[in-house]
Design an enzyme around this catalytic site. Structure first.
Site, PDB file in Angstrom:
ATOM      1  N   TRP A   1       0.868  -1.063   0.066  1.00  0.00           N
ATOM      2  CA  TRP A   1       0.055   0.031   0.062  1.00  0.00           C
ATOM      3  C   TRP A   1       0.856   1.148  -0.134  1.00  0.00           C
ATOM      4  O   TRP A   1       0.515   2.117  -0.602  1.00  0.00           O
ATOM      5  CB  TRP A   1      -1.101  -0.108   1.117  1.00  0.00           C
ATOM      6  CG  TRP A   1      -1.940  -1.141   0.664  1.00  0.00           C
ATOM      7  CD1 TRP A   1      -2.045  -2.195   1.430  1.00  0.00           C
ATOM      8  CD2 TRP A   1      -3.146  -1.121  -0.228  1.00  0.00           C
ATOM      9  NE1 TRP A   1      -3.192  -2.986   0.868  1.00  0.00           N
ATOM     10  CE2 TRP A   1      -3.780  -2.254  -0.244  1.00  0.00           C
ATOM     11  CE3 TRP A   1      -3.519  -0.113  -1.275  1.00  0.00           C
ATOM     12  CZ2 TRP A   1      -4.779  -2.580  -1.038  1.00  0.00           C
ATOM     13  CZ3 TRP A   1      -4.524  -0.181  -2.052  1.00  0.00           C
ATOM     14  CH2 TRP A   1      -5.159  -1.636  -2.048  1.00  0.00           C
TER      15      TRP A   1
ATOM     16  N   ASP B   1      -2.126   6.679   5.911  1.00  0.00           N
ATOM     17  CA  ASP B   1      -3.135   5.861   5.446  1.00  0.00           C
ATOM     18  C   ASP B   1      -3.593   4.926   6.563  1.00  0.00           C
ATOM     19  O   ASP B   1      -2.772   3.875   6.557  1.00  0.00           O
ATOM     20  CB  ASP B   1      -2.684   5.148   4.363  1.00  0.00           C
ATOM     21  CG  ASP B   1      -3.660   4.135   3.854  1.00  0.00           C
ATOM     22  OD1 ASP B   1      -4.862   4.018   4.276  1.00  0.00           O
ATOM     23  OD2 ASP B   1      -3.454   3.552   2.588  1.00  0.00           O
TER      24      ASP B   1
ATOM     25  N   LYS C   1     -12.883  -1.651   5.849  1.00  0.00           N
ATOM     26  CA  LYS C   1     -12.358  -2.359   6.969  1.00  0.00           C
ATOM     27  C   LYS C   1     -13.046  -2.267   8.270  1.00  0.00           C
ATOM     28  O   LYS C   1     -13.798  -3.227   8.871  1.00  0.00           O
ATOM     29  CB  LYS C   1     -10.772  -2.223   7.171  1.00  0.00           C
ATOM     30  CG  LYS C   1     -10.031  -2.884   5.852  1.00  0.00           C
ATOM     31  CD  LYS C   1      -9.679  -1.873   4.887  1.00  0.00           C
ATOM     32  CE  LYS C   1      -8.657  -2.141   3.965  1.00  0.00           C
ATOM     33  NZ  LYS C   1      -8.649  -3.538   3.219  1.00  0.00           N
TER      34      LYS C   1
END
Lengths: 360, 360
Positions: free
Chosen positions: A102, A172, A196
């Site tokens: 990511w 993030d 999530k």
């Protein structure tokens, strides 16, 4: 109806009580005679939903008043672009820590906008650890410093907020937000895709220190422009109303559970028992350096990978779903977000022990 | 539970049968033991949902094979930016027809990317008509021609697809898509925010002729990059799974109703009877030139605007909701999308007649 234990990395398990509430009010929201999906975002009923969701998130996370909270679309990937576009006036370098898949995607988008300085990387170690803070090479001219507190794929997590001096720290938090209390004032920007720990995919929460909204910038697409969205209460264009509403229900549920202190306690206990079981087994292995292990995403590999197929098949049959590791790393991964109860982790460990006994 | 008639301009009424189905399978999607919101977008159950939604949309609209269909985030406003970024290699002019508020917003975003040529505008006429095709000043070097087939706020609609020669014609169909059959092959790009005729806010459908994906372009944020999304089946990043699923249910419902020929018949009948009633009254007035009146959004004003408040209050009490006109134009507006049945229009007309009788 029979619900299973869902270890999906995202979109992921949602609290059953919240799903039930959304179901029950789906055709008639609070006596309005319509679904929350069918009403104008500018009408009173939805404005109340939107404001309460923000207020509850502020309460949960202790977000100071000098931070704006935005509910946007486009996921973390949209923000990978928004960050350099909103924070870098043109030409200035941007500092990025590279700790996995990511981080890499965030870097790739930033590079479309300007020069990226890789401050530190754990690539050489297979992304199984966090680069020591003392090795980081911050650029004194950087517009900001970006990192990924939790790498969903690698299962690697920062358990401390790194000190980067007075540079805005941009994080993030897609797969770790709301898993424990954090000190928001240490950050310039926190952002997270919802799918999530917040709600359904399609909502993106951005928490941004208000002074950063005033930075000089180039032409930014309206949907990615933080200042424009902040000035319009995240309603410059039609927001993802159902997802925003659903996120609000999750925030209420978290407050009812006892808030983030309580979630941290539960999450740490869930993670600890799963890692302890794995570490005590010669059959399963977690590749991550112990101090950097994620509370949310627990990858593990079987000593004999020819058993991967039978493991997944038998787990599914036992009501333990979505344990397959990300296609880029293989093996298994148990994502144990807030909505995955301790009971599910217990059931997983019991299954893993039984599988080991039968196959070791 | 008591459902009302919902004339909201968007987010708007959804088919009750679809809401009921989404409600009933919310906690356990087709025996998977989880909600459709809780499952990986890359798993088999969701992939089937996604593929069926696309196949049903292709069937409904007759979309040729040389067109890609994308399910994205960011609404039409996101596409206002995506269009010039994907279609204009740099410096080339872009042709825009200006017929109201939404054309104006599209133009504003395009101007951030390059030079915009206003081909024609109905601004001087208060956006109450469509500029005659013979007056349009197309630029021979334009990268494409953009127009807004239906202006949601003004209630103005093109009832023919304009001929722009071999330039790609780009259309914001947010508030008219699926209201009737169209010939997709006449377009380069069709795009639409979901929250009027497709599903909940937060999904954006983009139908793009595949050769246009190969155009040279500059740096485009990943979430706005059509080629990247087409190459990844709209899953370069996590898509808005619940909205995509819901859109699929709406497409199924439309096929069950008899498809777009049938919807066109119903929609035209609904619009005709409402306009006829308004035209026959001295109490209500629709300001739009008859040949350009929208089938979907019917604005009307009361001769005496001091009655606006009582009208809205009494309508609400009669179970007729969300009739207030857009804040930029005032008066009333009845949005009568696919999910608003003829019965609702009949009830509205009956109420309007009764209100007129009591107040004229």
């Amino acid at each position: 109806m029979s619900r299973i234990w869902n270890f999906s990395a995202g979109p992921a398990a949602l609290p059953q009580a919240v799903l039930e509430r959304a179901r029950d009010e789906m055709l008639d929201f609070h006596g309005t005679g319509m679904s929350v999906m069918e009403m104008s975002h500018r009408g009173k009923p939805f404005m109340e939903v939107a404001e309460k969701a923000e207020a509850d998130l502020r309460k949960l996370m202790g977000i100071p008043d000098d931070y704006a909270v935005l509910f946007l679309q486009g996921g973390a990937t949209g923000q990978f672009s928004a960050i350099p576009m909103n924070l870098q006036p043109g030409g200035q370098p941007m500092d990025y820590i590279d700790t996995g898949a990511w981080s890499g995607k965030a870097i790739k988008e930033a590079q479309k906008v300007g020069p990226v300085n890789i401050v530190a990387s754990s690539q050489a170690e297979g992304y199984a650890s966090i680069p020591e803070r003392s090795t980081w090479k911050l650029d004194p001219n950087a517009a900001y410093v970006h990192y990924t507190p939790n790498e969903t794929i690698g299962g690697v997590e920062f358990h401390e907020v790194p000190d980067v001096g007075d540079k805005p720290l941009v994080a993030d938090m897609s797969s770790t937000i709301l898993s424990r209390p954090i000190d928001v004032s240490k950050f310039g920007v926190i952002y997270a895709g919802a799918q999530k720990n917040i709600g359904p995919a399609g909502v993106t929460v951005v928490i941004v220190r208000k002074d950063l909204l005033e930075r000089e910038k180039g032409q930014v697409p309206a949907v990615l422009d933080w200042k424009l969205q902040a000035d319009n209460d995240s309603m410059y264009n039609t927001p993802p109303t159902f997802g925003w509403y659903f996120a609000g229900l999750v925030f209420e549920w978290l407050l009812e559970q006892g808030g983030l202190e309580k979630m941290a306690e539960i999450n740490q206990r869930k993670a600890d028992k799963l890692y302890r079981f794995i570490d005590n087994s010669a059959f399963y292995r977690n590749p991550v350096e112990p101090s950097a292990r994620s509370w949310m995403n627990v990858p593990f590999i079987l000593a004999d990978d020819s058993l991967d197929g039978p493991f997944l098949k038998e787990a599914d049959a036992a009501g333990l779903s979505s344990l397959k590791g990300h296609r880029s790393v293989g093996g298994m991964r148990a994502s144990i977000y807030n909505a995955v109860p301790e009971e599910a982790v217990d059931a997983l460990i019991e299954f893993m022990a039984d599988f080991e006994e039968r196959h070791a």
